[in-house]
Enzyme design. Structure first.
Site, PDB file in Angstrom:
ATOM      1  N   HIS A  55     -13.982   8.562   8.048  1.00 22.73           N
ATOM      2  CA  HIS A  55     -13.187   9.174   6.975  1.00 22.73           C
ATOM      3  C   HIS A  55     -14.111  10.138   6.224  1.00 22.73           C
ATOM      4  O   HIS A  55     -14.871   9.721   5.360  1.00 22.73           O
ATOM      5  CB  HIS A  55     -12.652   8.097   6.024  1.00 22.73           C
ATOM      6  CG  HIS A  55     -11.737   7.105   6.682  1.00 22.73           C
ATOM      7  ND1 HIS A  55     -10.365   7.253   6.698  1.00 22.73           N
ATOM      8  CD2 HIS A  55     -11.986   5.963   7.374  1.00 22.73           C
ATOM      9  CE1 HIS A  55      -9.818   6.231   7.357  1.00 22.73           C
ATOM     10  NE2 HIS A  55     -10.783   5.432   7.769  1.00 22.73           N
ATOM     11  N   ARG A  57     -13.290  12.698   4.216  1.00 30.55           N
ATOM     12  CA  ARG A  57     -12.791  13.115   2.879  1.00 30.55           C
ATOM     13  C   ARG A  57     -12.901  14.634   2.703  1.00 30.55           C
ATOM     14  O   ARG A  57     -12.376  15.362   3.480  1.00 30.55           O
ATOM     15  CB  ARG A  57     -13.530  12.396   1.723  1.00 30.55           C
ATOM     16  CG  ARG A  57     -13.819  10.926   1.965  1.00 30.55           C
ATOM     17  CD  ARG A  57     -12.611  10.064   1.873  1.00 30.55           C
ATOM     18  NE  ARG A  57     -12.987   8.656   1.854  1.00 30.55           N
ATOM     19  CZ  ARG A  57     -12.192   7.665   2.230  1.00 30.55           C
ATOM     20  NH1 ARG A  57     -10.971   7.915   2.655  1.00 30.55           N
ATOM     21  NH2 ARG A  57     -12.590   6.423   2.185  1.00 30.55           N
ATOM     22  N   ASN A  87      -6.154  10.518   6.803  1.00 29.80           N
ATOM     23  CA  ASN A  87      -5.614  10.087   5.495  1.00 29.80           C
ATOM     24  C   ASN A  87      -6.420  10.673   4.343  1.00 29.80           C
ATOM     25  O   ASN A  87      -6.912   9.986   3.475  1.00 29.80           O
ATOM     26  CB  ASN A  87      -5.555   8.554   5.400  1.00 29.80           C
ATOM     27  CG  ASN A  87      -6.912   7.902   5.515  1.00 29.80           C
ATOM     28  OD1 ASN A  87      -7.781   8.380   6.230  1.00 29.80           O
ATOM     29  ND2 ASN A  87      -7.118   6.808   4.806  1.00 29.80           N
ATOM     30  N   HIS A 175      -4.130   1.565  12.988  1.00 29.37           N
ATOM     31  CA  HIS A 175      -4.565   0.539  12.030  1.00 29.37           C
ATOM     32  C   HIS A 175      -3.412  -0.449  11.994  1.00 29.37           C
ATOM     33  O   HIS A 175      -2.326  -0.134  11.513  1.00 29.37           O
ATOM     34  CB  HIS A 175      -4.809   1.176  10.654  1.00 29.37           C
ATOM     35  CG  HIS A 175      -5.221   0.183   9.606  1.00 29.37           C
ATOM     36  ND1 HIS A 175      -6.385   0.319   8.878  1.00 29.37           N
ATOM     37  CD2 HIS A 175      -4.645  -0.949   9.166  1.00 29.37           C
ATOM     38  CE1 HIS A 175      -6.501  -0.711   8.038  1.00 29.37           C
ATOM     39  NE2 HIS A 175      -5.438  -1.480   8.193  1.00 29.37           N
ATOM     40  N   ASP A 301     -15.852   3.237  11.054  1.00 28.91           N
ATOM     41  CA  ASP A 301     -14.893   3.240   9.943  1.00 28.91           C
ATOM     42  C   ASP A 301     -15.612   3.605   8.639  1.00 28.91           C
ATOM     43  O   ASP A 301     -15.364   3.001   7.588  1.00 28.91           O
ATOM     44  CB  ASP A 301     -14.168   1.897   9.803  1.00 28.91           C
ATOM     45  CG  ASP A 301     -12.869   2.026   9.008  1.00 28.91           C
ATOM     46  OD1 ASP A 301     -12.548   3.155   8.571  1.00 28.91           O
ATOM     47  OD2 ASP A 301     -12.179   1.014   8.823  1.00 28.91           O
ATOM     48  N   HIS A 305     -16.347   5.815  -0.838  1.00 27.39           N
ATOM     49  CA  HIS A 305     -15.711   5.962  -2.156  1.00 27.39           C
ATOM     50  C   HIS A 305     -16.837   6.086  -3.171  1.00 27.39           C
ATOM     51  O   HIS A 305     -17.987   5.737  -2.879  1.00 27.39           O
ATOM     52  CB  HIS A 305     -14.848   4.734  -2.469  1.00 27.39           C
ATOM     53  CG  HIS A 305     -13.726   4.539  -1.501  1.00 27.39           C
ATOM     54  ND1 HIS A 305     -12.569   5.284  -1.537  1.00 27.39           N
ATOM     55  CD2 HIS A 305     -13.588   3.693  -0.446  1.00 27.39           C
ATOM     56  CE1 HIS A 305     -11.769   4.902  -0.547  1.00 27.39           C
ATOM     57  NE2 HIS A 305     -12.367   3.941   0.133  1.00 27.39           N
ATOM     58  N   GLY A 320     -13.271   0.073   1.595  1.00 30.19           N
ATOM     59  CA  GLY A 320     -14.066   0.940   2.466  1.00 30.19           C
ATOM     60  C   GLY A 320     -15.478   1.111   1.938  1.00 30.19           C
ATOM     61  O   GLY A 320     -15.715   1.024   0.736  1.00 30.19           O
TER      62      GLY A 320
HETATM   63  O1  DOR Z   1     -10.956  -0.040   4.164  1.00 26.81           O
HETATM   64  C1  DOR Z   1     -10.340   0.954   4.544  1.00 26.81           C
HETATM   65  N1  DOR Z   1     -10.597   2.158   4.023  1.00 26.81           N
HETATM   66  N2  DOR Z   1      -9.400   0.823   5.481  1.00 26.81           N
HETATM   67  C2  DOR Z   1      -8.589   1.843   5.813  1.00 26.81           C
HETATM   68  O2  DOR Z   1      -7.767   1.676   6.653  1.00 26.81           O
HETATM   69  C3  DOR Z   1      -8.693   3.140   5.117  1.00 26.81           C
HETATM   70  C4  DOR Z   1     -10.038   3.343   4.602  1.00 26.81           C
HETATM   71  C5  DOR Z   1     -10.130   4.483   3.633  1.00 26.81           C
HETATM   72  O3  DOR Z   1      -9.613   5.559   3.947  1.00 26.81           O
HETATM   73  O4  DOR Z   1     -10.772   4.330   2.592  1.00 26.81           O
HETATM   74 ZN    ZN Z   2     -10.481   3.761   8.881  1.00 28.28          ZN
HETATM   75 ZN    ZN Z   3      -8.097   1.351   9.323  1.00 23.67          ZN
END
Ligand code: DOR
Ligand code: ZN
Ligand code: ZN
Length: 423
Positions: A55, A57, A87, A175, A301, A305, A320
Site C-alpha cells: 500500500h 498511499r 485502496n 482480501h 502487506d 500509517h 496496518g
Molecule cells: O491492515 C490492513 N491495512 N489491512 C488491509 O486490508 C488494508 C490495509 C491498509 O490499507 O491500511
Molecule cells: Zn493489504
Molecule cells: Zn488485505
C-alpha cells in the site's frame, strides 16, 4: 555498459554474472569481457524481490507514505518490484485515477505495477482499462471487508469481476475477511481492545470468505490469488482447492508467519493489522504450507500509517504497519535458524510471483532476464530499529528483534544501489 559481478554465491554455486545495460548477459564461470568489475566476495545474489502486496498511499495520503519514501524503503529492503494496492485516495478504480497514480509514481527507480480496485459500479471501467492490455496492471483487487477507502463487493459483482479477469487472463487478488461476519463479531464481543483483535475480527470471517471465493473461482475458472492467508483452516481449504484447480494461488505475510497475537500485549496498536495476528498453531501451519507448496508467495502487506494515527486508542487506530524493510531480514533469519531454505525464499519472493502474475523476463537470474538482483550477507547480525526505516512509518511489531542476514546491495534494471539504514 558491461558490468561483471565476480564471485556471486548463487543457487548453482559460485558464479560470475555479466550485466549488459539493464539485462543479464551471461552467468557462468568465465571472466567475460567487461567495462567495470565488482567483486561480490562470495555474498549471496538472488533475484530481486517482487513484492505483490504494497500500500504505497501518496496523493491525498502522502503524509503516511509517498512513492519516493516507499521506493526507498523497498530498495533498502532488497525489493526491486512492487505491486501497489488500489485502496488509496483517490482509489485506482478508473482510468483517470490510474493515470494520476502512474504520474506520481513517475521516475522512482523501482519497478511498479498497479492493481485495479473493483467497486460495485466499475466493471465497465475495469474492462476498459484491461482492454488496452497495459503492461503495468498487476491484476484486480477485491475486498470482502471495508478498509478506509474501498467498497465491499456484492456477490454478483464478484462473479462479474471474475469473468472479466478470466477474459483478460488477469489475477484477481482478494482480501477475504467477510464484512457481514466481522459485523456479527463486533456486536458479540463487548470488550474492544487490541488483545481481543483476533477474536473481534474472528478467524471465522477469513475462513468463510476464502471458502466463498474458492467456490466461485472453481465455477468460473479465473486465476484467484488469496491475499495474506492467516489461518490453518484456510490452508486446508486452499490445499484441497488446489487439487482440483490449478488457477488457485495464495500469499502469506511475514507477520502472519512469524508473529502471533501474544505480541500485542507488548506492541499494542503497532501490531494492529487485518487480518489480525493469529496463534502459534497458525504460524506452524503456515510454515508447513510453505514447505509443502500450498503457499505460493510472500507479500509484505506494507500498510503505512502515521505514528499519531497508530498512537490513538484501539478503536480509532488504523490497521496496518510497514513491512518492506523487514521481510528479507526475517526470512534470512529463518534460513539461519534452519526453518526455510534460500531456494524456497527465491521461489516465494520472486520466481513464483513473476510466474503467477505473468511478468516477462523477471524472477530468475538467467541470461536475457532483467538485471534485478539482491545481494545479501547471510551472516551479518543486527537489530531491527524501526527509527532507521526509510518508510515514513517508523514503527514495527518486529522492532528490537535480533536478526541474522542483511541486504547489502541491489540492482534494479542493471542500476546499482547500495542499501543502507537511515541515521
Ligand atoms: O491492515 C490492513 N491495512 N489491512 C488491509 O486490508 C488494508 C490495509 C491498509 O490499507 O491500511
Ligand atoms: Zn493489504
Ligand atoms: Zn488485505
Amino acid at each position: 555498459m558491461k558490468t561483471l559481478l565476480k564471485n556471486c554465491q548463487t543457487l548453482n554455486g559460485l558464479k560470475n554474472i555479466l550485466i549488459i545495460d539493464d539485462k543479464i548477459g551471461y552467468i557462468g564461470n568465465e571472466l567475460a569481457s567487461y567495462d567495470k568489475i565488482i567483486d561480490i566476495g562470495g555474498l549471496w545474489v538472488i533475484p530481486g524481490i517482487i513484492d505483490p502486496h504494497v500500500h504505497v498511499r501518496d496523493l491525498q495520503q502522502s503524509e503516511k507514505e509517498d512513492w519516493n519514501s516507499c521506493s526507498n524503503a523497498a530498495i533498502n529492503g532488497g525489493i526491486s518490484t512492487i505491486f501497489d494496492m488500489p485502496n488509496t485516495i483517490p482509489a485506482t478504480t478508473n482510468l483517470a485515477n490510474l493515470n494520476l497514480k502512474r504520474k506520481v509514481a513517475g521516475k522512482t527507480l523501482i519497478n511498479k505495477l498497479f492493481y485495479l480496485g473493483a467497486t460495485n459500479q466499475n466493471a465497465n471501467e475495469i474492462e476498459e482499462m484491461l482492454s488496452e492490455n497495459p503492461h503495468d496492471i498487476a491484476g484486480i483487487k477485491i475486498f470482502l471487508a471495508g478498509t478506509s477507502s474501498n467498497d465491499v463487493l456484492e456477490k454478483n459483482k464478484i462473479e462479474e469481476i471474475f469473468e472479466i479477469a478470466k477474459k483478460y487472463d488477469k489475477v484477481v487478488a482478494v482480501h477475504t475477511e467477510l464484512q457481514s461476519c466481522l459485523d456479527k463479531w463486533r456486536d458479540k464481543i463487548s470488550e474492544k481492545t487490541i488483545q481481543n483483535h483476533n477474536i473481534l475480527r474472528n478467524r471465522e470471517c477469513a475462513i468463510n470468505g476464502t471458502k466463498l471465493v474458492l467456490d466461485m473461482a472453481q465455477e468460473i475458472g479465473n486465476k484467484l490469488y488469496i491475499c495474506h492467508v492467516s489461518t490453518l483452516e484456510e490452508i486446508e481449504l486452499i490445499a484441497d482447492a488446489k487439487t482440483k484447480n490449478t488457477n488457485i494461488f495464495c500469499e502469506v505475510t511475514p507477520h502472519h508467519l512469524f508473529l502471533d497475537e501474544t505480541i500485542l500485549a507488548k506492541c499494542g496498536n503497532f501490531g494492529k493489522i487485518n487480518p489480525p495476528l493469529r496463534t502459534r498453531a497458525d504460524n506452524i501451519a503456515l510454515m508447513k504450507a510453505i514447505e509443502n507448496g500450498t503457499i505460493d508467495t510472500i507479500g509484505t502487506d506494507h500498510a503505512p500509517h502515521t505514528l499519531a494515527e497508530k498512537k490513538q486508542i484501539y478503536a480509532k487506530a488504523p490497521s496496518g504497519f510497514p513491512g518492506l524493510e523487514t521481510v528479507l531480514p526475517l526470512l534470512l533469519n529463518a534460513v539461519n535458524n534452519g526453518k526455510i531454505s534460500i531456494e524456497k525464499i527465491v521461489e516465494l519472493t520472486s520466481f513464483n510471483v513473476a510466474k503467477i502474475f505473468n511478468l516477462p523476463n523477471r524472477g530468475k537470474i538467467e541470461a536475457g532476464y532483467f538485471a534485478d538482483l539482491t545481494i545479501i550477507d547471510i551472516a551479518e547480525k543486527w537489530e531491527i530499529d524501526s527509527l532507521k526505516f526509510h518508510s515514513k512509518a517508523k514503527y514495527s511489531p518486529f522492532d528490537g528483534m535480533d536478526v541474522c542476514g542483511k541486504v547489502k546491495l541491489i540492482f534494479v534494471n542493471g542500476k546499482k544501489i547500495y542499501c543502507r539504514e537511515r541515521r
